[in-house]
Design an enzyme around this catalytic site. Structure first.
Site, PDB file in Angstrom:
ATOM      1  CG  ASP A 155     -19.657  21.555 -15.077  1.00 20.97           C
ATOM      2  OD1 ASP A 155     -18.861  20.597 -14.957  1.00 20.97           O
ATOM      3  OD2 ASP A 155     -19.433  22.521 -15.815  1.00 20.97           O
ATOM      4  NE  ARG A 198     -26.352  17.793 -39.047  1.00 25.78           N
ATOM      5  CZ  ARG A 198     -27.619  17.437 -39.288  1.00 25.78           C
ATOM      6  NH1 ARG A 198     -28.445  17.171 -38.274  1.00 25.78           N
ATOM      7  NH2 ARG A 198     -28.070  17.345 -40.524  1.00 25.78           N
ATOM      8  CE1 TYR A 252     -14.589  28.164 -17.621  1.00 26.90           C
ATOM      9  CE2 TYR A 252     -16.476  27.318 -18.834  1.00 26.90           C
ATOM     10  CZ  TYR A 252     -15.192  27.829 -18.817  1.00 26.90           C
ATOM     11  OH  TYR A 252     -14.515  28.001 -19.993  1.00 26.90           O
ATOM     12  CE  LYS A 303     -11.443  22.549 -18.841  1.00 29.14           C
ATOM     13  NZ  LYS A 303     -12.537  22.714 -19.798  1.00 29.14           N
TER      14      LYS A 303
END
Length: 381
Positions: free
Chosen positions: A171, A46, A99, A196
């Site tokens: 972004d 982690r 978005y 993406k």
């Protein structure tokens, strides 16, 4: 090194990994200590993993940044940035046409937690000057925006925000580091949904953050470790593999999108085409200054502004899959009104121009003649 070379080699030294040409997938949750109290580069997956570290270093290089951070999804990356930068009573000013997932996180999670959220048209920097205050701690930008590909002047807005003590996050998923580097333009934070274009093959869920400031990096990394929304090593490996061809894929995405935009511009069933590469686009000149090319997304309004017309188009397409995502090698069509922005109130969608008869096309890297033929048959009477 130039971008193409960095995309293949940055962040990985095979001398540290038994001379493996490709980064190994470290499929382990723990790393052994030599003795009690020893300082170790990796102790628990982690907190850190060598495969993930290679990806984070690669992104930092591509964004001309000092630090990269990887997360389990693009939304996990956005959430970590917001939590690192904000506390109750602070304000975020966000570009209005953003978005839908980011809108949902801001309005349904951060606002009830005591953060003031202001959505604004930031295509004119004077609007930010009128709104910003000492309470504003973060400016949240997209450029190009999702889904109508609006442009905002990152450099000018960053100057205004910094003059008021606010950080700037961008972004840059649609642009990728190949087409735009927000940190070079004055932003403090750049975020990518690596799901993406960066991974590029519709087989990974992953988010990335790049920053220059050491203290800001520590703040976001604390959230990364404390909340634990980190990607597994296999997804990090796949993203690294995808990045190695990013420059090649993006050039084809851009080539194909330019052809599609020009074709649809003159189609009798299309009311309007949204693509910053078109001279008619209101942000065309800014896109030419701020980006290296214009990206692989084309959005349109159909003249028949109905959900039925959009559905008919999607159902008749053969190469384009009707799907939520974008940026893969295959072409996709998204009905933003019900899909990516389905959670946004109808009145806000109407104000932004997200219409029932509008669709977002993610133009893949198939042969352009096949893409155009598919659009032509799907739009035929």
């Amino acid at each position: 090194m130039k971008f193409a070379t960095r995309s293949i080699h940055a962040g990985y030294d095979n001398a540290e990994h038994s001379k493996a040409v490709m980064p190994p997938v470290y499929q382990t949750s723990v790393f052994e200590y030599g003795h009690v109290g020893e300082s170790m580069p990796f102790v628990y997956a982690r907190t850190g993993n060598p495969t993930r570290a290679a990806l984070e270093a690669c992104l930092a290089s591509l964004e001309n940044a000092r630090h990269g951070l990887a997360f389990a999804s693009g939304m996990a990356a956005i959430d970590a940035v917001l939590r690192a930068c904000l506390k109750p009573g602070d304000e975020v000013i966000a570009v209005a046409d953003l978005y839908g997932g980011a809108y949902r996180l801001l309005s349904k999670v951060m606002e009830p937690a005591g953060v003031k959220i202001t959505f604004a048209d930031l295509s004119d920097s004077r609007n930010l000057t009128a709104l910003i205050s000492a309470r504003t701690r973060l400016l949240w930008l997209e450029s190009p925006t999702n889904p109508l590909l609006g442009m905002v002047d990152i450099a000018e807005l960053s100057k205004i925000a910094h003059a008021h003590g606010s950080r700037v996050a961008v972004d840059s998923t649609f642009a990728t580091p190949y087409l735009q580097n927000p940190l070079d333009l004055g932003a403090d934070i750049v975020v990518h949904s690596a799901t993406k274009y960066l991974a590029g093959h519709s087989d990974v869920l992953l988010g990335l953050v790049a920053v220059n400031d050491d203290a800001l990096h520590r703040e976001i990394k604390f959230i990364q470790n404390a909340a634990g929304a980190v990607p597994g090593p296999q997804d990090c490996f796949l993203t690294l593999r995808g990045i190695k061809t990013l420059h090649l894929r993006m050039d084809r995405h851009c080539d194909n999108a330019e052809r599609v935009a020009n074709y649809l511009q003159s189609h009798p069933k299309v009311e309007r085409v949204f693509f910053p590469g078109l001279p008619e686009h209101p942000g065309h000149d800014l896109a030419r200054r701020q980006m290296r090319r214009f990206g692989g997304i084309v959005s349109i309004w159909l003249k028949d502004d109905s959900r039925e017309a959009a559905s008919r188009l999607a159902e008749r397409l053969r190469l384009f899959a009707l799907a939520e995502s974008l940026g893969g090698v295959e072409s996709l069509i998204n009905h933003s009104y019900t899909m990516s922005h389905g959670g946004m109130p109808p009145e806000q969608k109407a104000q932004l121009g997200i219409r029932e008869g509008g669709v977002r096309l993610s133009i893949g890297i198939e042969d352009i003649e096949d893409i155009l033929a598919d659009l032509e048959q799907a739009l035929a009477d």
